[in-house]
Design a protein around this motif. Structure first.
Motif, PDB file in Angstrom:
ATOM      1  N   VAL A   1      -0.808   2.065  10.491  1.00 24.42           N
ATOM      2  CA  VAL A   1       0.000   3.309  10.033  1.00 24.42           C
ATOM      3  C   VAL A   1       1.292   2.739  10.823  1.00 24.42           C
ATOM      4  CG1 VAL A   1       0.677   5.512  10.847  1.00 24.42           C
ATOM      5  CG2 VAL A   1      -1.584   5.011  10.003  1.00 24.42           C
TER       6      VAL A   1
ATOM      7  N   PHE B   1       0.711  -1.199   0.072  1.00 27.83           N
ATOM      8  CA  PHE B   1      -0.080  -0.135   0.001  1.00 27.83           C
ATOM      9  C   PHE B   1       0.929   1.273   0.156  1.00 27.83           C
ATOM     10  CE2 PHE B   1      -2.418   3.378   2.138  1.00 27.83           C
ATOM     11  CZ  PHE B   1      -3.681   3.312   1.206  1.00 27.83           C
ATOM     12  N   SER B   2       0.453   2.293  -0.705  1.00 25.26           N
ATOM     13  CA  SER B   2       1.205   3.414  -0.814  1.00 25.26           C
ATOM     14  C   SER B   2       0.170   4.943  -0.639  1.00 25.26           C
ATOM     15  CB  SER B   2       1.716   4.026  -2.521  1.00 25.26           C
ATOM     16  OG  SER B   2       2.200   5.191  -2.292  1.00 25.26           O
ATOM     17  N   PHE B   3       0.556   5.321   0.689  1.00 26.74           N
ATOM     18  CA  PHE B   3      -0.136   6.525   1.004  1.00 26.74           C
ATOM     19  C   PHE B   3      -0.367   7.692  -0.094  1.00 26.74           C
ATOM     20  CE2 PHE B   3       1.225   4.801   5.278  1.00 26.74           C
ATOM     21  CZ  PHE B   3       0.311   4.885   5.737  1.00 26.74           C
ATOM     22  N   ARG B   4       0.790   7.818  -0.871  1.00 24.78           N
ATOM     23  CA  ARG B   4       0.874   8.854  -1.801  1.00 24.78           C
ATOM     24  C   ARG B   4       0.174   8.594  -3.024  1.00 24.78           C
ATOM     25  NH1 ARG B   4       7.579   9.947  -2.644  1.00 24.78           N
ATOM     26  NH2 ARG B   4       7.851  10.664  -0.472  1.00 24.78           N
TER      27      ARG B   4
ATOM     28  N   CYS C   1      -7.065   8.000   2.230  1.00 24.92           N
ATOM     29  CA  CYS C   1      -6.310   8.232   3.568  1.00 24.92           C
ATOM     30  C   CYS C   1      -6.678   9.222   4.482  1.00 24.92           C
ATOM     31  CB  CYS C   1      -4.742   8.396   3.501  1.00 24.92           C
ATOM     32  SG  CYS C   1      -4.166   6.923   2.746  1.00 24.92           S
TER      33      CYS C   1
ATOM     34  N   VAL D   1      -6.828   1.886  12.250  1.00 24.14           N
ATOM     35  CA  VAL D   1      -5.763   2.565  11.351  1.00 24.14           C
ATOM     36  C   VAL D   1      -4.340   2.804  12.136  1.00 24.14           C
ATOM     37  CG1 VAL D   1      -5.491   5.027  10.427  1.00 24.14           C
ATOM     38  CG2 VAL D   1      -7.838   3.902  10.520  1.00 24.14           C
TER      39      VAL D   1
ATOM     40  N   LYS E   1       3.039   0.210   9.118  1.00 22.02           N
ATOM     41  CA  LYS E   1       3.860   0.508   7.794  1.00 22.02           C
ATOM     42  C   LYS E   1       4.946   1.323   8.060  1.00 22.02           C
ATOM     43  CE  LYS E   1       3.566   1.359   3.208  1.00 22.02           C
ATOM     44  NZ  LYS E   1       3.536   0.254   2.155  1.00 22.02           N
TER      45      LYS E   1
ATOM     46  N   HIS F   1      -3.158   7.066  -2.697  1.00 15.13           N
ATOM     47  CA  HIS F   1      -4.345   7.358  -2.110  1.00 15.13           C
ATOM     48  C   HIS F   1      -4.542   8.578  -1.271  1.00 15.13           C
ATOM     49  CE1 HIS F   1      -4.960   3.159  -4.125  1.00 15.13           C
ATOM     50  NE2 HIS F   1      -3.864   3.084  -3.414  1.00 15.13           N
ATOM     51  N   PRO F   2      -4.191   9.454  -1.560  1.00 17.03           N
ATOM     52  CA  PRO F   2      -4.346  10.731  -0.465  1.00 17.03           C
ATOM     53  C   PRO F   2      -5.512  10.983  -0.068  1.00 17.03           C
ATOM     54  CG  PRO F   2      -3.710  11.646  -2.767  1.00 17.03           C
ATOM     55  CD  PRO F   2      -3.734  10.004  -2.789  1.00 17.03           C
TER      56      PRO F   2
ATOM     57  N   VAL G   1     -10.360   8.581   5.563  1.00 17.08           N
ATOM     58  CA  VAL G   1     -10.458   7.554   6.709  1.00 17.08           C
ATOM     59  C   VAL G   1      -9.997   8.061   7.957  1.00 17.08           C
ATOM     60  CG1 VAL G   1      -9.105   5.544   7.609  1.00 17.08           C
ATOM     61  CG2 VAL G   1     -10.099   5.636   5.119  1.00 17.08           C
ATOM     62  N   GLY G   2      -8.776   9.014   7.873  1.00 17.92           N
ATOM     63  CA  GLY G   2      -8.118   9.841   9.050  1.00 17.92           C
ATOM     64  C   GLY G   2      -9.439  10.842   9.864  1.00 17.92           C
TER      65      GLY G   2
END
Length: 357
Positions: free
Chosen positions: A250, A215-218, A224, A246, A253, A220-221, A227-228
């Protein structure tokens, strides 16, 4: 060859550090009765509130990892081979250290705070009679409730592995309910609330870790961010379930990414601590009781200068953590060298079904 599990050990080390800090704070700062108003009082309140807000990030990932590490036992190993290592060993440590904590903390209170009133039913370590001790342990009203949970969880999730999704949905619902209507026993309340995280690790840990690694945070901004915000909103209305899940993702990750960039080393501090979580967990509560009662007496009786008191208030949890880690590691070595490690594993001749493991 890459030590692929060391980064997980580092997370275990972080978790046990947070547990020790948690107990250091709750046994110290709320009992300061002679603080003058101003900076010192503000520092004490900051530690209390910070400790409270760290709750969703402390035990959930600890239990997820605990479940993940026994995934093979849940899915593949037969019951006969599990009884000794996964049930009896943990139960032995729970029973032994339950008694040792009870005796040790009772003696410490008689020595350092003979006039201090304790609720004997609030914690097995404060029991006034053997029957109170047994009842408190049975209700998980013990500082060792994590070990209690490991035994219960393993049996439950191995028995119910054919009903994974329905069980996890039910546990999610129970979690939300007890967020508003807690069970009468704080230990059992903690056991029930954290059951979901252990189940996620025990049943779906390998799949979730594989997904996490890719998974890449970048990429799916938006997801993310939503969800945050959603998890934080639920947390503010006393439903920390989502933010806890979550946080598991995190934290893992972050540690996995750091390990990918610089391979974790066996001699690293968090790896050493993470490899000795049981020793630190079982011994720290006795150390904290003595340390907090002694320090509280010095402060509440006005025997310290303002600068010394300020330094203690600022750094007490970290000093307590260092002392507890050194004590746990030292006692584990002593147990291994002088007593055949009988303080952390049952003597072979007493362990049931030893030949089956």
């Amino acid at each position: 060859m890459k030590n692929k599990q060391l980064w997980i050990n580092h997370i275990k080390g972080l978790c046990i550090c947070l547990v020790v800090i948690y107990h250091s704070v709750i046994t110290f700062y709320p009992h300061l009765t002679a603080l003058p108003p101003g900076l010192t009082e503000y520092i004490a309140k900051c530690w209390i509130y910070m400790n409270l807000y760290l709750a969703p990030f402390r035990m959930p990932v600890f239990f997820f990892i605990s479940g993940y590490l026994i995934h093979r036992y849940i899915e593949q190993v037969k019951w006969q081979a599990c009884i000794d290592k996964r049930i009896w060993n943990i139960f032995y440590v729970l029973a032994l250290w339950g008694i040792l904590q009870w005796l040790g903390i009772t003696l410490i209170n008689q020595w350092l705070a003979p006039d201090l009133a304790r609720n004997p039913t609030s914690n097995a370590a404060y029991s006034a009679t053997l029957m109170q001790f047994v009842i408190s342990m049975a209700k998980a009203s013990t500082s060792l409730w994590y070990l209690y949970a490991l035994v219960v969880y393993f049996i439950a999730f191995k028995l119910l592995r054919a009903y994974k999704v329905p069980v996890l949905i039910a546990l999610s619902g129970i979690y939300v309910v007890i967020s508003f209507m807690p069970l009468p026993w704080w230990g059992m309340n903690s056991v029930v609330r954290n059951m979901l995280y252990y189940g996620l690790g025990a049943w779906f840990g390998p799949q979730l870790l594989a997904w996490m690694k890719g998974f890449s945070f970048r990429q799916h901004p938006m997801i993310c961010g939503l969800v945050g915000i959603g998890s934080l909103a639920l947390y503010l209305v006393n439903v920390p379930l989502v933010i806890s899940v979550v946080s598991i993702f995190v934290i893992m990750k972050i540690f996995y990414t750091l390990d990918s960039r610089r391979e974790s080393r066996p001699e690293a501090f968090l790896n050493i601590v993470g490899s000795n979580t049981i020793a630190i967990y079982t011994t720290h509560r006795i150390v904290i009781e003595a340390l907090s009662l002694f320090t509280l007496a010095q402060i509440n009786q006005g025997q310290l200068s303002g600068q010394v008191m300020l330094a203690i208030l600022l750094f007490y949890p970290f000093a307590s953590l260092a002392i507890c880690i050194l004590t746990g590691l030292g006692f584990r070595k002593l147990s291994a060298k002088m007593f055949g490690d009988m303080f952390f594993s049952p003597p072979a001749k007493l362990g049931p079904a030893a030949s089956a493991s």
